[in-house]
Scaffold this motif. Structure first.
Motif, PDB file in Angstrom:
ATOM      1  N   TYR A 123      -5.670   4.800 -15.745  1.00 51.54           N
ATOM      2  CA  TYR A 123      -6.588   5.060 -16.852  1.00 51.54           C
ATOM      3  C   TYR A 123      -7.443   6.303 -16.622  1.00 51.54           C
ATOM      4  CZ  TYR A 123     -10.390   4.262 -20.176  1.00 51.54           C
ATOM      5  OH  TYR A 123     -11.315   4.397 -21.171  1.00 51.54           O
ATOM      6  N   GLU A 124      -8.062   6.410 -15.466  1.00 54.68           N
ATOM      7  CA  GLU A 124      -8.924   7.561 -15.190  1.00 54.68           C
ATOM      8  C   GLU A 124      -8.588   8.260 -13.878  1.00 54.68           C
ATOM      9  OE1 GLU A 124     -12.908   6.003 -15.502  1.00 54.68           O
ATOM     10  OE2 GLU A 124     -12.943   6.362 -17.660  1.00 54.68           O
ATOM     11  N   SER A 125      -7.365   8.084 -13.406  1.00 58.75           N
ATOM     12  CA  SER A 125      -6.966   8.741 -12.160  1.00 58.75           C
ATOM     13  C   SER A 125      -5.452   8.933 -12.136  1.00 58.75           C
ATOM     14  CB  SER A 125      -7.433   7.935 -10.943  1.00 58.75           C
ATOM     15  OG  SER A 125      -6.852   6.646 -10.963  1.00 58.75           O
ATOM     16  N   ILE A 126      -5.038   9.732 -11.179  1.00 56.48           N
ATOM     17  CA  ILE A 126      -3.608   9.986 -10.983  1.00 56.48           C
ATOM     18  C   ILE A 126      -3.315   9.901  -9.495  1.00 56.48           C
ATOM     19  CG2 ILE A 126      -3.998  12.482 -10.921  1.00 56.48           C
ATOM     20  CD1 ILE A 126      -1.181  12.850 -12.076  1.00 56.48           C
ATOM     21  N   GLY A 127      -2.184   9.293  -9.163  1.00 57.47           N
ATOM     22  CA  GLY A 127      -1.750   9.196  -7.772  1.00 57.47           C
ATOM     23  C   GLY A 127      -0.420   9.906  -7.599  1.00 57.47           C
ATOM     24  N   THR A 128      -0.388  10.887  -6.716  1.00 55.55           N
ATOM     25  CA  THR A 128       0.846  11.608  -6.411  1.00 55.55           C
ATOM     26  C   THR A 128       1.464  10.988  -5.164  1.00 55.55           C
ATOM     27  OG1 THR A 128      -0.079  13.631  -7.341  1.00 55.55           O
ATOM     28  CG2 THR A 128       1.834  13.873  -5.896  1.00 55.55           C
ATOM     29  N   VAL A 129       2.737  10.659  -5.247  1.00 56.81           N
ATOM     30  CA  VAL A 129       3.430   9.988  -4.147  1.00 56.81           C
ATOM     31  C   VAL A 129       3.589  10.941  -2.974  1.00 56.81           C
ATOM     32  CG1 VAL A 129       5.562   8.847  -3.440  1.00 56.81           C
ATOM     33  CG2 VAL A 129       4.674   8.499  -5.754  1.00 56.81           C
ATOM     34  N   THR A 130       3.103  10.500  -1.802  1.00 59.61           N
ATOM     35  CA  THR A 130       3.316  11.261  -0.572  1.00 59.61           C
ATOM     36  C   THR A 130       4.227  10.499   0.393  1.00 59.61           C
ATOM     37  OG1 THR A 130       1.306  10.358   0.438  1.00 59.61           O
ATOM     38  CG2 THR A 130       1.109  12.451  -0.767  1.00 59.61           C
ATOM     39  N   GLY A 131       4.540   9.252   0.071  1.00 64.29           N
ATOM     40  CA  GLY A 131       5.438   8.456   0.892  1.00 64.29           C
ATOM     41  C   GLY A 131       5.773   7.165   0.189  1.00 64.29           C
ATOM     42  N   ALA A 132       6.921   6.598   0.529  1.00 64.42           N
ATOM     43  CA  ALA A 132       7.345   5.309  -0.025  1.00 64.42           C
ATOM     44  C   ALA A 132       8.206   4.620   1.013  1.00 64.42           C
ATOM     45  CB  ALA A 132       8.105   5.501  -1.330  1.00 64.42           C
ATOM     46  N   ALA A 133       7.943   3.326   1.234  1.00 65.22           N
ATOM     47  CA  ALA A 133       8.705   2.574   2.228  1.00 65.22           C
ATOM     48  C   ALA A 133       9.023   1.195   1.679  1.00 65.22           C
ATOM     49  CB  ALA A 133       7.903   2.448   3.523  1.00 65.22           C
ATOM     50  N   PRO A 134      10.241   0.716   1.891  1.00 65.74           N
ATOM     51  CA  PRO A 134      10.590  -0.622   1.418  1.00 65.74           C
ATOM     52  C   PRO A 134       9.798  -1.690   2.158  1.00 65.74           C
ATOM     53  CG  PRO A 134      12.374   0.300   2.743  1.00 65.74           C
ATOM     54  CD  PRO A 134      11.336   1.359   2.602  1.00 65.74           C
ATOM     55  N   ASP A 135       9.505  -2.756   1.443  1.00 70.93           N
ATOM     56  CA  ASP A 135       8.811  -3.923   2.016  1.00 70.93           C
ATOM     57  C   ASP A 135       9.480  -5.160   1.424  1.00 70.93           C
ATOM     58  OD1 ASP A 135       6.798  -5.363   3.448  1.00 70.93           O
ATOM     59  OD2 ASP A 135       5.668  -5.587   1.579  1.00 70.93           O
ATOM     60  N   GLY A 136      10.646  -5.498   1.971  1.00 76.91           N
ATOM     61  CA  GLY A 136      11.446  -6.564   1.376  1.00 76.91           C
ATOM     62  C   GLY A 136      11.942  -6.103   0.018  1.00 76.91           C
ATOM     63  N   ASP A 137      11.688  -6.900  -1.032  1.00 85.73           N
ATOM     64  CA  ASP A 137      12.086  -6.496  -2.381  1.00 85.73           C
ATOM     65  C   ASP A 137      11.016  -5.634  -3.055  1.00 85.73           C
ATOM     66  OD1 ASP A 137      10.213  -8.499  -2.671  1.00 85.73           O
ATOM     67  OD2 ASP A 137      11.277  -9.555  -4.263  1.00 85.73           O
ATOM     68  N   LYS A 187      -2.624   3.115  -0.229  1.00 90.82           N
ATOM     69  CA  LYS A 187      -1.288   2.529  -0.174  1.00 90.82           C
ATOM     70  C   LYS A 187      -1.272   1.366  -1.152  1.00 90.82           C
ATOM     71  CE  LYS A 187       0.000   3.796   4.501  1.00 90.82           C
ATOM     72  NZ  LYS A 187       0.424   3.294   5.811  1.00 90.82           N
ATOM     73  N   THR A 188      -0.283   1.377  -2.030  1.00 91.93           N
ATOM     74  CA  THR A 188      -0.156   0.339  -3.051  1.00 91.93           C
ATOM     75  C   THR A 188       1.225  -0.287  -2.954  1.00 91.93           C
ATOM     76  OG1 THR A 188      -1.655   1.532  -4.520  1.00 91.93           O
ATOM     77  CG2 THR A 188      -0.221  -0.107  -5.543  1.00 91.93           C
ATOM     78  N   ARG A 189       1.258  -1.596  -2.913  1.00 94.61           N
ATOM     79  CA  ARG A 189       2.523  -2.323  -2.906  1.00 94.61           C
ATOM     80  C   ARG A 189       2.900  -2.626  -4.350  1.00 94.61           C
ATOM     81  NH1 ARG A 189       1.094  -5.808   0.175  1.00 94.61           N
ATOM     82  NH2 ARG A 189       2.158  -5.235   2.090  1.00 94.61           N
ATOM     83  N   LEU A 190       4.137  -2.305  -4.719  1.00 95.32           N
ATOM     84  CA  LEU A 190       4.667  -2.617  -6.039  1.00 95.32           C
ATOM     85  C   LEU A 190       5.766  -3.657  -5.865  1.00 95.32           C
ATOM     86  CD1 LEU A 190       5.159   1.050  -7.376  1.00 95.32           C
ATOM     87  CD2 LEU A 190       3.192  -0.448  -7.771  1.00 95.32           C
ATOM     88  N   ALA A 191       5.679  -4.742  -6.632  1.00 96.66           N
ATOM     89  CA  ALA A 191       6.685  -5.797  -6.551  1.00 96.66           C
ATOM     90  C   ALA A 191       6.982  -6.303  -7.956  1.00 96.66           C
ATOM     91  CB  ALA A 191       6.190  -6.948  -5.673  1.00 96.66           C
ATOM     92  N   LEU A 192       8.258  -6.548  -8.235  1.00 92.04           N
ATOM     93  CA  LEU A 192       8.659  -7.116  -9.512  1.00 92.04           C
ATOM     94  C   LEU A 192       8.895  -8.614  -9.338  1.00 92.04           C
ATOM     95  CD1 LEU A 192      11.151  -4.378 -10.750  1.00 92.04           C
ATOM     96  CD2 LEU A 192       8.788  -4.753 -11.490  1.00 92.04           C
ATOM     97  N   VAL A 193       8.373  -9.386 -10.275  1.00 88.85           N
ATOM     98  CA  VAL A 193       8.508 -10.835 -10.245  1.00 88.85           C
ATOM     99  C   VAL A 193       9.098 -11.267 -11.579  1.00 88.85           C
ATOM    100  CG1 VAL A 193       7.257 -13.020 -10.032  1.00 88.85           C
ATOM    101  CG2 VAL A 193       6.512 -11.019  -8.718  1.00 88.85           C
ATOM    102  N   ASP A 228      -1.899  -1.930   2.676  1.00 87.66           N
ATOM    103  CA  ASP A 228      -2.302  -2.072   4.079  1.00 87.66           C
ATOM    104  C   ASP A 228      -2.471  -3.530   4.487  1.00 87.66           C
ATOM    105  OD1 ASP A 228      -2.383   0.653   4.853  1.00 87.66           O
ATOM    106  OD2 ASP A 228      -4.322   0.899   3.852  1.00 87.66           O
ATOM    107  N   LEU A 229      -2.433  -4.444   3.517  1.00 89.51           N
ATOM    108  CA  LEU A 229      -2.637  -5.869   3.778  1.00 89.51           C
ATOM    109  C   LEU A 229      -1.360  -6.644   3.485  1.00 89.51           C
ATOM    110  CD1 LEU A 229      -6.142  -6.264   2.066  1.00 89.51           C
ATOM    111  CD2 LEU A 229      -5.651  -5.964   4.510  1.00 89.51           C
ATOM    112  N   PRO A 230      -1.242  -7.869   3.999  1.00 82.46           N
ATOM    113  CA  PRO A 230      -0.076  -8.689   3.654  1.00 82.46           C
ATOM    114  C   PRO A 230      -0.021  -8.918   2.137  1.00 82.46           C
ATOM    115  CG  PRO A 230      -1.291  -9.653   5.493  1.00 82.46           C
ATOM    116  CD  PRO A 230      -2.131  -8.534   4.960  1.00 82.46           C
ATOM    117  N   ARG A 231       1.185  -9.131   1.650  1.00 85.05           N
ATOM    118  CA  ARG A 231       1.390  -9.326   0.204  1.00 85.05           C
ATOM    119  C   ARG A 231       0.680 -10.585  -0.281  1.00 85.05           C
ATOM    120  NH1 ARG A 231       7.277  -9.334  -2.789  1.00 85.05           N
ATOM    121  NH2 ARG A 231       6.509  -9.885  -4.866  1.00 85.05           N
TER     122      ARG A 231
END
Length: 160
Positions: free
Chosen positions: A93-107, A125-131, A145-148
């Motif tokens: 909404y009021e910010s933009i994040g440019t990807v500097t890295g991406a790593a798999p974390d299970g699914d 660091k943001t975890r993205l997961a589809l459910v 940075d924290l467990p899911r």
């Protein structure tokens, strides 16, 4: 005979610098295919310039791309929980994040973002997961940075 000697000498000298003429055609060049190595290299032993996973290491996987909003949101551009995800950035909404890295974390995937918004810059660091699947599929985000943990504000995919 004296007159013949200079003529023979001139003929011999002229013949020294030239090769005998032949009527045989030159052999045609032989074309050989460039060998391909099992890892995709071109046969010179060096392998491919970059492995595909290395080239895509700093990209958000395609399955997460699109516009997302809170399950009760309007998907309108003015919605404060709306986000637009592409391969190399997330627009909030009021910010933009440019990807500097991406790593798999299970699914899921943990994305490192160089953030900028409201005159500030930071890294997160943001975890993205589809459910779920289909119409009930939700995007859950959490601190990378924290467990899911379950997302209190899951997002639905907005119509294109």
């Amino acid at each position: 005979m004296r007159g013949a000697f200079p003529l023979l000498a001139a003929f011999a000298l002229a013949a020294c610098g030239s090769e005998p003429a032949t009527n045989a055609p030159e052999p045609a060049p032989v074309e050989t295919a460039i060998p391909v190595e099992p890892d995709g290299g071109i046969g010179d032993g060096a392998g491919p310039p970059d492995r595909l996973d290395t080239a895509l290491a700093n990209r958000i996987p395609t399955r997460f791309h699109g516009v997302w909003d809170h399950v009760e949101g309007s998907c309108d551009a003015a919605s404060d929980l709306r986000m637009e995800i592409s391969g190399n950035e997330i627009l909030f909404y009021e910010s933009i994040g440019t990807v500097t890295g991406a790593a798999p974390d299970g699914d899921a995937v943990i994305v490192t973002l160089a953030m900028e918004g409201e005159g500030e810059t930071w890294e997160q660091k943001t975890r993205l997961a589809l459910v779920g699947e289909g119409e009930s599929q939700r995007l859950e985000t959490s601190d990378g940075d924290l467990p899911r943990t379950p997302d209190d504000y899951p997002s639905k995919r907005c119509p294109a």
